[in-house]
Design an enzyme around this catalytic site. Structure first.
Site, PDB file in Angstrom:
ATOM      1  N   SER A   1       0.790  -1.239   0.000  1.00 22.99           N
ATOM      2  CA  SER A   1       0.000   0.000   0.000  1.00 22.99           C
ATOM      3  C   SER A   1       0.818   1.282   0.000  1.00 22.99           C
ATOM      4  CB  SER A   1      -0.950   0.017   1.201  1.00 22.99           C
ATOM      5  OG  SER A   1      -2.028  -0.868   0.989  1.00 22.99           O
TER       6      SER A   1
ATOM      7  N   SER B   1      -6.093   3.422   4.473  1.00 24.34           N
ATOM      8  CA  SER B   1      -5.557   2.545   3.417  1.00 24.34           C
ATOM      9  C   SER B   1      -6.628   1.648   2.817  1.00 24.34           C
ATOM     10  CB  SER B   1      -4.405   1.693   3.967  1.00 24.34           C
ATOM     11  OG  SER B   1      -3.587   1.216   2.920  1.00 24.34           O
TER      12      SER B   1
ATOM     13  N   LYS C   1      -0.055   3.775  -2.621  1.00 19.19           N
ATOM     14  CA  LYS C   1      -1.128   4.764  -2.549  1.00 19.19           C
ATOM     15  C   LYS C   1      -0.625   6.204  -2.510  1.00 19.19           C
ATOM     16  CE  LYS C   1      -4.455   1.525  -0.686  1.00 19.19           C
ATOM     17  NZ  LYS C   1      -4.444   0.516   0.367  1.00 19.19           N
TER      18      LYS C   1
END
Length: 428
Positions: A88, A145, A91
Site C-alpha cells: 500500500s 488505506s 497509494k
C-alpha cells in the site's frame, strides 16, 4: 597642406603591422583553442574520503534507503535498487495523481462500481451505485488505506483502473523511476504482461520526494496525510464515515512529516516516510521489512535511519567567492591597448545572486569544485557568451553546475580598424 606620401605609407605600414601581429596571435590561438583546461579549481572541503564506521547496521528491511529530500541525494542504502513488491505504499502515487487532477476538477464525484466493491479488506465498505466526492476518498485512501477507495479514485480520475495505471507509470517515468511498474492503485499483489506490481526502495523514496517537495499539490498532500482523523458522507448524505490516521511514525519523532504503510503476503511490511527538522528533510523507504508477527520492525528501521541522518548530516554553505581566471582572447581590440594582441578578459559565474547554495554533508565526505575553461579564444565574443562551466561534486556525484560567461564584448581586430586607429591617433 598636402600630406607627404612617405607618411601615408608609414601609417599604412604601421596599421598593417598591428593587424599582422594580431593575425599571428590568432593563428597561435587556433592551434590551442580546442585544448580544454580542467582542474580542481577549489576543494571546498578536504577530507580523507568516505570511510564511515557508524552507518546503520542490522536493519530488518531487505531493502532500505535514506535520502536528502532537498537534493534527492542518497545518504544510505541497502539493496536500494532491488525490485520488490511495495504493497500500500503504492497509494502515495494514487493520492498525488488524484490531487493534481482535483486541482482542475475540485468537485469531482465518482459512482462506486462493482470492481471497487469487490476489493478485499482493508476497505471502506462501499455499496454499488453510491457516489462520493473524490477529495473525501483521499482521506479514506491515505488514513485507513482502504482498497475499495483506491479503485474508486482511479476510476474517478481515469475511467478505469487500467487507464489509471498508465497514468501512474507515466508519472513514475517523469519522476525518474527506472525500476517501477504499477498495475493497481492500491498495491495489492498483481502481475501482468509488463511484470509484477513492484518498485525499489530508491524509486519509492523518489516518489515520496515528488509528493512532498516538487508537486504543485505538495501542501495538500501533506494536509491529507497528516490529518489525525476525517469525517465525510456520501453525496446523498445517507451514510457517514470516519477515518483515523494509522501512521504511527507521526507521533514517534519530532518533525515527522508524512508517510504510508503497506503490507501484503508477497511484499511483507513496507513503509515510506519523511521527517523535517532544522530545515533538513529526510525520506526513508523500506521494503520487505518483516512478516507477521513483526509489524514493529518498520518503525525500528525508520527511527534508526532518521536518527542517523539527523546526527551526521548538516547543511554547509558553499563559498560563492571563487576566483575565476581571466581568458585570453586573440584578435580582439582595445582602443586603450592597441598593441596588445591577446587580451585578458574577465569571466563571471552565472549564478543567481540571491541563491543560497547549501549542501547537506557529513564529516568524511569530500566536496570539490571543478573548473572547466578554455584558456584561449578568438574574437569576436559577445558579453554573456558561455565560455566554460563550474561544477560541484560531492564524492563522485554532481550536485550543481553553473555556466561561466564573458563579462564584456570583445570586437574583432581587422585591418580597417587598425587603419582607422592609426589615422585617428597619428599626426600626418
Amino acid at each position: 597642406m598636402k600630406r607627404r606620401p612617405h607618411k601615408v605609407i608609414s601609417v599604412l605600414l604601421l596599421a598593417a603591422l598591428i593587424a599582422g601581429m594580431g593575425m599571428a596571435c590568432r593563428e597561435r590561438s587556433l592551434e590551442i583553442r580546442n585544448k580544454r583546461w580542467e582542474e580542481n579549481a577549489e576543494t571546498v572541503t578536504q577530507n580523507s574520503g568516505r570511510i564511515f564506521g557508524d552507518e546503520p547496521e542490522n536493519l530488518y528491511a531487505r531493502s532500505a534507503v535514506l535520502i536528502d529530500a532537498d537534493s534527492g541525494r542518497v545518504l544510505f542504502e541497502k539493496e536500494a535498487d532491488v525490485i520488490r513488491p511495495m504493497a500500500s505504499t503504492t497509494k502515495i502515487m494514487t493520492c498525488i495523481i488524484a490531487l493534481e487532477y482535483l486541482k482542475e476538477h475540485p468537485d469531482q464525484t465518482v459512482e462506486v462500481s462493482d470492481q471497487a466493491v469487490s476489493q478485499p479488506k482493508v476497505h471502506l465498505g462501499m455499496q454499488r451505485g453510491e457516489a462520493f466526492y473524490l477529495k473525501d476518498l483521499l482521506y479514506s485512501l491515505m488514513l485507513e488505506s482502504h482498497n475499495d477507495s483506491a479503485v474508486a479514485v482511479a476510476e474517478g480520475v481515469a475511467g478505469s483502473v487500467e487507464k489509471f495505471a498508465e497514468k501512474m507509470n507515466a508519472k513514475a517515468a517523469e519522476i525518474g523511476c527506472k525500476d517501477t511498474h504499477f498495475i493497481t492503485p492500491n498495491g495489492l499483489d498483481a502481475k501482468d504482461a509488463g511484470g509484477v506490481h513492484s518498485t525499489t526502495a530508491k524509486d519509492l523514496a523518489k516518489i515520496m520526494r515528488y509528493c512532498i517537495m516538487i508537486s504543485t499539490e505538495k501542501e495538500t498532500f501533506l494536509e491529507v496525510t497528516r490529518a489525525k482523523e476525517y469525517q465525510f458522507q456520501d453525496t446523498e448524505k445517507k451514510r457517514s464515515f470516519s477515518c483515523h490516521n494509522h501512521n504511527a511514525f507521526l507521533d514517534m519523532m519530532d518533525g515527522a512529516l508524512s508517510g504510508k504503510t503497506g503490507f501484503t503476503a508477497d511484499a511483507g511490511y513496507c513503509y515510506v516516510g519523511s521527517l523535517r527538522r532544522d530545515k533538513r528533510t529526510f525520506i526513508v523507504a523500506l521494503l520487505a521489512c518483516g512478516w507477521p508477527n513483526n509489524k514493529g520492525y518498520k518503525w525500528k528501521d525508520t527511527r534508526k535511519l532518521m536518527e542517523y541522518g539527523l546526527e551526521h548530516y548538516q547543511y554547509r554553505e558553499i563559498d560563492k567567492k571563487m576566483q575565476i581566471p581571466e581568458i585570453k582572447v586573440a584578435g580582439g581590440v582595445d582602443d586603450k591597448k592597441p598593441y596588445q594582441y591577446c587580451l585578458n578578459v574577465p569571466v563571471k559565474i552565472e549564478r543567481p545572486a540571491e541563491e543560497n547554495f547549501k549542501i547537506l554533508i557529513r564529516d568524511g565526505e569530500e566536496l570539490r569544485a571543478k573548473l572547466e575553461l578554455a584558456k584561449y579564444w578568438n574574437a569576436p565574443l559577445k558579453k554573456g557568451e558561455k565560455v566554460g562551466m563550474l561544477t560541484y561534486y560531492l564524492e563522485s556525484q554532481k550536485i550543481a553546475e553553473y555556466p561561466l560567461s564573458i563579462k564584456k564584448t570583445v570586437k574583432k581586430r581587422t585591418v580597417w580598424w587598425c587603419i582607422c586607429w592609426v589615422v585617428k591617433n597619428a599626426r600626418l
